[in-house]
Design a protein around this motif. Structure first.
Motif, PDB file in Angstrom:
ATOM      1  N   MET A 145      -6.158  -0.007   5.705  1.00 28.42           N
ATOM      2  CA  MET A 145      -5.176   1.062   5.552  1.00 28.42           C
ATOM      3  C   MET A 145      -5.845   2.443   5.548  1.00 28.42           C
TER       4      MET A 145
ATOM      5  N   TYR B 183       4.436   0.814   2.443  1.00 24.04           N
ATOM      6  CA  TYR B 183       4.660  -0.189   3.476  1.00 24.04           C
ATOM      7  C   TYR B 183       4.511  -1.593   2.907  1.00 24.04           C
TER       8      TYR B 183
ATOM      9  N   LEU C 124      -4.570   6.835  -1.223  1.00 23.51           N
ATOM     10  CA  LEU C 124      -4.108   5.471  -0.971  1.00 23.51           C
ATOM     11  C   LEU C 124      -4.270   4.626  -2.230  1.00 23.51           C
TER      12      LEU C 124
ATOM     13  N   GLN D 170      -6.438   3.318   9.109  1.00 22.19           N
ATOM     14  CA  GLN D 170      -5.201   3.744   9.762  1.00 22.19           C
ATOM     15  C   GLN D 170      -4.794   5.147   9.323  1.00 22.19           C
TER      16      GLN D 170
ATOM     17  N   ILE E 268       1.327   2.841  11.531  1.00 20.17           N
ATOM     18  CA  ILE E 268       1.279   1.583  10.774  1.00 20.17           C
ATOM     19  C   ILE E 268       2.473   0.674  11.037  1.00 20.17           C
TER      20      ILE E 268
ATOM     21  N   PRO F  76       0.829  -1.207   0.000  1.00 20.42           N
ATOM     22  CA  PRO F  76       0.000   0.000   0.000  1.00 20.42           C
ATOM     23  C   PRO F  76       0.867   1.261   0.000  1.00 20.42           C
TER      24      PRO F  76
END
Length: 549
Positions: free
Chosen positions: A317, A301, A417, A320, A259, A228
């Motif tokens: 994600m 990540y 994202l 987060q 994260i 991601p």
């Protein structure tokens, strides 16, 4: 079968001697070497069409897979077991002054005796039971074991009721062009020879899971991997007026705090625990120094999956990112208030609000706003961007999002994202069908048969933990999961594309029986001789015999 140790060690040394670093011409050289070695065998001189090199498809680098097969004569059967292993390696710069010996195990081990070594490395070197060199562990000894079995059955096809196929693939260490390209060849061979693929045995390296771990592992499947990517826009300002803007690096730092290493983001299916997410790159887009804060930053990540789908990961994600954005704004607000109290400046509430978009949401917004004009512009932009060969798939995707952001009517700070790299699906062999159950039974019995002749426990686990090309031979994701990858990769169809239908078409249950050792990607890479050259071929052959005997 004849004793394997000496022969597999010799083949390993021959393969290691060919420097085959990924994305170099060494990948051509190693394919040529292996192809010539296989064609020299009498069986393949009588059946020259049963061995071939195959160039990778849709690849910017010239490189080749090598494939060869033996047809058993014990009994007519289309059942086919695939033996898979990669022939590329990582680089050798980490060997420093020993770089010229990295691919010569004997010379390297001789030189290492004169080096200051960690205690474990020193004791293993002096024992004579460990073999060093780039690729010795990862994974040319595994390929050597597969070659040994191919050679044996080429001399004894009467022992096979079915077919044994070797797939020696390139580009495992980077982008998996080798295995993905091989899917077309596997389908062609299936059509031409009526092969029925019932199992695949990979031979990637295995290692201790923790300090003091004496187990040797075999894996009935492989972990999955996603990357991601977060594109973060702020509001630029002069450093002398820092509270008038919003630094995207500040948001990125909070995102990483939220994260990285977070145990709540571990997909712990089947009571196995992969490593938590960790950042692999974090920076901003400023090309040079200025006293202005950055316009945008990015961070991506690594995240391992065992049961989560790509869509699940996007949802998690995004959650987060929203938490991190809120935390960043709250921290900034508190620091601004404290600064005002200290300096005597008048406090005004800062205007920033969290804003997180998944890529497909942003793209839909832009297409609704700008229509064909936007679509045509981005098509041209991507075609021009493809000319820049310095951009990998990750940076290509980032540049696409950076360009698309310019078209956003609302440019208030945001996190976008998306995915930017190869999705490696998890492979899970649980006995869902007859082929899986037969493979599991054959594996269990083969390990039980081999265990008495080896001093350490041989343990079967679910997921190979390091990511490997088994992820490209079987697929359990539904269409929604795959669409989450396709629709949220800005480089999809231009810089990056995977035909997931090819994987579905093969969909063969896969396990990993590979050499055991330490330090696969550093200068002390080494494999234990007994397990790697004796137990690996013995267990692998046990599975083959039980499936094709």
């Amino acid at each position: 079968m004849l004793s394997s140790r000496e022969e597999i060690l010799n083949i390993t040394n021959e393969l290691v001697a060919v420097e085959s670093i990924v994305n170099t011409t060494g990948e051509i050289e190693i394919a040529n070497f292996l192809f010539n070695k296989i064609t020299s065998l009498p069986y393949f001189q009588h059946h020259p069409s049963y061995v071939f090199k195959s160039q990778t498809k849709d690849d910017e680098v010239e490189r080749y897979n090598v494939m060869a097969f033996v047809k058993g004569t014990k009994k007519q059967s289309n059942k086919t077991v695939i033996l898979m292993g990669h022939i590329d390696t990582v680089g050798i710069d980490d060997y420093n002054h020993l770089k010229d010996k990295a691919c010569n195990p004997e010379e390297l081990m001789k030189a290492l005796h004169d080096e200051y070594l960690p205690e474990l490395v020193k004791s293993q070197l002096e024992s004579g039971e460990w073999h060093f060199g780039r690729g010795a562990l990862d994974m040319k000894s595994g390929v050597a074991s597969h070659f040994y079995l191919l050679k044996y059955y080429s001399e004894h096809p009467e022992e096979l009721a079915g077919n044994l196929l070797l797939l020696a693939e390139c580009d495992e260490e980077d982008s998996s062009h080798g295995v993905l390209s091989s899917l077309k060849d596997l389908k062609r061979l299936r059509d031409e020879h009526d092969f029925e693929y019932i199992a695949l045995i990979n031979s990637d390296f295995v290692a201790p899971r923790y300090e003091g771990d004496v187990n040797r592992y075999i894996y009935k499947g492989s972990i999955g991997k996603l990357l991601p990517f977060f594109f973060i826009t702020g509001y630029e300002t002069h450093a002398g007026s820092s509270f008038e803007g919003l630094d995207p690096n500040f948001i990125a730092a909070e995102l990483t705090r939220q994260i990285s290493y977070n145990p709540d983001l571990v997909d712990d299916a089947f009571e196995e625990y992969p490593a938590p997410p960790v950042s692999l790159k974090q920076t901003d887009f400023k090309p040079t120094y200025t006293i202005q804060t950055a316009l945008s930053a990015y961070v991506y990540y690594n995240i391992f999956i065992q049961s989560w789908s790509p869509k699940d990961v996007l949802v998690k994600m995004k959650e987060q990112a929203e938490i991190a954005f809120d935390n960043a704004i709250a921290t900034l607000e508190n620091r601004y208030r404290a600064f005002c109290e200290k300096s005597g400046e008048t406090y005004h509430k800062l205007p920033w609000k969290k804003r997180v978009l998944i890529y497909e949401e942003m793209k839909q917004l832009l297409e609704n706003e700008h229509g064909e004009t936007f679509k045509n512009h981005m098509k041209d932009f991507k075609e021009k961007l493809l000319q820049d060969k310095t951009l990998d798939t990750r940076m290509f995707a980032a540049r696409v999002v950076e360009e698309e952001w310019k078209w956003m009517p609302d440019k208030s700070p945001a996190i976008i994202l998306f995915y930017s790299s190869l999705y490696s699906p998890c492979v899970n062999v649980k006995g869902k069908n007859e082929n899986e159950q037969n493979l599991l039974d054959a594996l269990q019995k083969s390990v039980e048969e081999a265990q008495p002749s080896y001093e350490h426990p041989i343990v079967i686990r679910n997921f190979f933990p390091y990511v490997c090309d088994m992820s490209s031979v079987a697929l359990s994701d539904d269409e929604e999961g795959i669409q989450a990858v396709c629709e949220n990769n800005p480089g999809w169809g231009t810089k990056h594309f995977v035909n997931y239908q090819d994987i579905r078409d093969i969909n063969v249950p896969a396990i990993n029986i590979g050499p055991y050792g330490y330090d696969a990607h550093n200068k002390y890479e080494r494999m234990e001789l007994k397990f790697s050259t004796e137990m690996v071929p013995e267990i692998t052959n046990g599975v083959v015999k039980r499936l094709l005997g």
